[in-house]
Design a protein around this motif. Structure first.
Motif, PDB file in Angstrom:
ATOM      1  N   ARG A  63       0.822  -1.211   0.000  1.00 27.11           N
ATOM      2  CA  ARG A  63       0.000   0.000   0.000  1.00 27.11           C
ATOM      3  C   ARG A  63       0.856   1.261   0.000  1.00 27.11           C
ATOM      4  O   ARG A  63       0.479   2.289  -0.566  1.00 27.11           O
ATOM      5  N   GLU A  64       2.032   1.174   0.604  1.00 24.31           N
ATOM      6  CA  GLU A  64       2.924   2.330   0.677  1.00 24.31           C
ATOM      7  C   GLU A  64       3.821   2.475  -0.546  1.00 24.31           C
ATOM      8  O   GLU A  64       4.484   3.500  -0.708  1.00 24.31           O
ATOM      9  N   ASP A  65       3.865   1.469  -1.420  1.00 23.45           N
ATOM     10  CA  ASP A  65       4.733   1.502  -2.600  1.00 23.45           C
ATOM     11  C   ASP A  65       4.055   2.320  -3.699  1.00 23.45           C
ATOM     12  O   ASP A  65       2.994   1.925  -4.202  1.00 23.45           O
ATOM     13  N   PRO A  66       4.630   3.456  -4.113  1.00 18.85           N
ATOM     14  CA  PRO A  66       3.975   4.311  -5.109  1.00 18.85           C
ATOM     15  C   PRO A  66       3.863   3.676  -6.489  1.00 18.85           C
ATOM     16  O   PRO A  66       3.084   4.146  -7.317  1.00 18.85           O
ATOM     17  N   ARG A  67       4.629   2.627  -6.755  1.00 18.27           N
ATOM     18  CA  ARG A  67       4.553   1.967  -8.060  1.00 18.27           C
ATOM     19  C   ARG A  67       3.291   1.128  -8.205  1.00 18.27           C
ATOM     20  O   ARG A  67       2.830   0.872  -9.317  1.00 18.27           O
ATOM     21  N   VAL A  68       2.738   0.667  -7.099  1.00 19.05           N
ATOM     22  CA  VAL A  68       1.646  -0.307  -7.110  1.00 19.05           C
ATOM     23  C   VAL A  68       0.307   0.414  -7.122  1.00 19.05           C
ATOM     24  O   VAL A  68       0.058   1.311  -6.319  1.00 19.05           O
ATOM     25  N   ARG A  69      -0.593   0.003  -8.031  1.00 18.32           N
ATOM     26  CA  ARG A  69      -1.939   0.596  -8.066  1.00 18.32           C
ATOM     27  C   ARG A  69      -3.021  -0.393  -7.649  1.00 18.32           C
ATOM     28  O   ARG A  69      -4.130   0.012  -7.283  1.00 18.32           O
ATOM     29  N   TRP A  70      -2.735  -1.689  -7.721  1.00 18.72           N
ATOM     30  CA  TRP A  70      -3.642  -2.741  -7.242  1.00 18.72           C
ATOM     31  C   TRP A  70      -2.795  -3.916  -6.803  1.00 18.72           C
ATOM     32  O   TRP A  70      -1.739  -4.193  -7.364  1.00 18.72           O
TER      33      TRP A  70
ATOM     34  N   ILE B 112      -5.875 -10.687   1.220  1.00 15.34           N
ATOM     35  CA  ILE B 112      -6.268  -9.265   1.154  1.00 15.34           C
ATOM     36  C   ILE B 112      -6.144  -8.832  -0.296  1.00 15.34           C
ATOM     37  O   ILE B 112      -5.163  -9.139  -0.973  1.00 15.34           O
ATOM     38  N   GLU B 113      -7.124  -8.070  -0.783  1.00 14.77           N
ATOM     39  CA  GLU B 113      -7.075  -7.459  -2.108  1.00 14.77           C
ATOM     40  C   GLU B 113      -7.391  -5.979  -1.954  1.00 14.77           C
ATOM     41  O   GLU B 113      -8.285  -5.608  -1.185  1.00 14.77           O
ATOM     42  N   MET B 114      -6.633  -5.136  -2.647  1.00 15.79           N
ATOM     43  CA  MET B 114      -6.795  -3.694  -2.463  1.00 15.79           C
ATOM     44  C   MET B 114      -6.495  -2.921  -3.734  1.00 15.79           C
ATOM     45  O   MET B 114      -5.488  -3.166  -4.392  1.00 15.79           O
TER      46      MET B 114
END
Length: 264
Positions: free
Chosen positions: A233-240, A260-262
């Motif tokens: 969640r804190e990694d700016p590269r990840v969107r999902w 968990i899915e986000m």
């Protein structure tokens, strides 16, 4: 002299289909194919991937050309990577003359690791899944990595006068990213949140270290997925992302599981 003219055979797949029903996915599954794979450090490692390959088929056509899927694999000479995967999917889409294409690959990925005390080096294998899809809406890449780790039970540690039971866990992470995220990036992230990571070879001092390290970092399966989810969640590269852990219990004949899915 005999006439050696080549007989022209009918393209049955190219016939018109009167049912007028489009097919979203048609293709081949479970194709094993040798290939080269490249990751963060630039090194290329040989591997064997299991591939599923699909394209869309318009309503007016009877069938697709199945042999062309294999031709695409055989013609691909450059190493596969998370960066080049989209180009491979586009080659398949063009070769099959389709509006949409989907390429799924699952392959073993090896990392050389040094034991924590002795420094002895050995290879550890991970499982990688790449799913690339091109539609009229654009390109979507999903990267999946399965990392085997150690998980030590906090409850067992708390209630026992000595010792605590632990288990091997398989942690799967799938991500969709705004920019390049490498396989090794995901492996590093998961191993940092485990009770302890695994190694191919351990000497006695290493075995003492990993046993005590796991004892000092107990985690339920719920802790595992939450801690990995926080990092993603804190990694700016990840969107999902999705993260799951299956812990193969050592004192039960069943597994513990959490997921968990986000969307960020």
């Amino acid at each position: 002299m005999r006439d050696c003219a080549v007989e022209i055979l009918e393209d049955v797949q190219g016939r018109a289909d009167p049912r007028a029903i489009a097919i979203q996915q048609v293709g081949i599954r479970a194709v094993r194919h040798p290939m080269q794979f490249q990751d963060r450090d630039g090194a290329v490692q040989p591997t064997i991937a299991q591939c599923n390959m699909y394209v869309s088929l318009p309503a007016h056509l009877k069938g697709t050309h199945m042999s062309r899927f294999i031709e695409v694999l055989n013609a691909h000479e450059s190493p596969f990577s998370v960066e080049s995967f989209g180009a491979a999917v586009e080659q398949m889409r063009q070769r099959l003359e389709a509006d949409s294409a989907r390429l799924e690959m699952r392959l073993p990925f090896f990392v050389q690791k040094a034991a924590p005390v002795s420094g002895v080096k050995s290879m550890l294998d991970y499982e990688v899944e790449l799913i690339g899809e091109i539609t009229p809406a654009g390109y979507l890449l999903t990267i999946g990595v399965m990392v085997p780790v150690t998980s030590l039970c906090p409850c067992s540690k708390s209630i026992s006068e000595y010792g605590a039971h632990n288990q091997r866990a398989h942690v799967w992470v799938h991500v969709r990213a705004h920019e390049t995220i490498w396989i090794k990036d995901i492996i590093d992230l998961i191993e940092a949140e485990a009770s302890c990571q695994l190694y191919g070879v351990l000497k006695r001092p290493d075995e003492k270290y990993v046993t005590e390290y796991a004892y000092d970092h107990p985690k339920f399966v719920e802790d595992m997925v939450r801690d990995v989810a926080l990092r993603l969640r804190e990694d700016p590269r990840v969107r999902w992302f999705s993260v799951s852990s299956e812990n193969f219990e050592s004192i039960h004949n069943h597994s513990a599981y959490a997921m968990i899915e986000m969307e960020k």
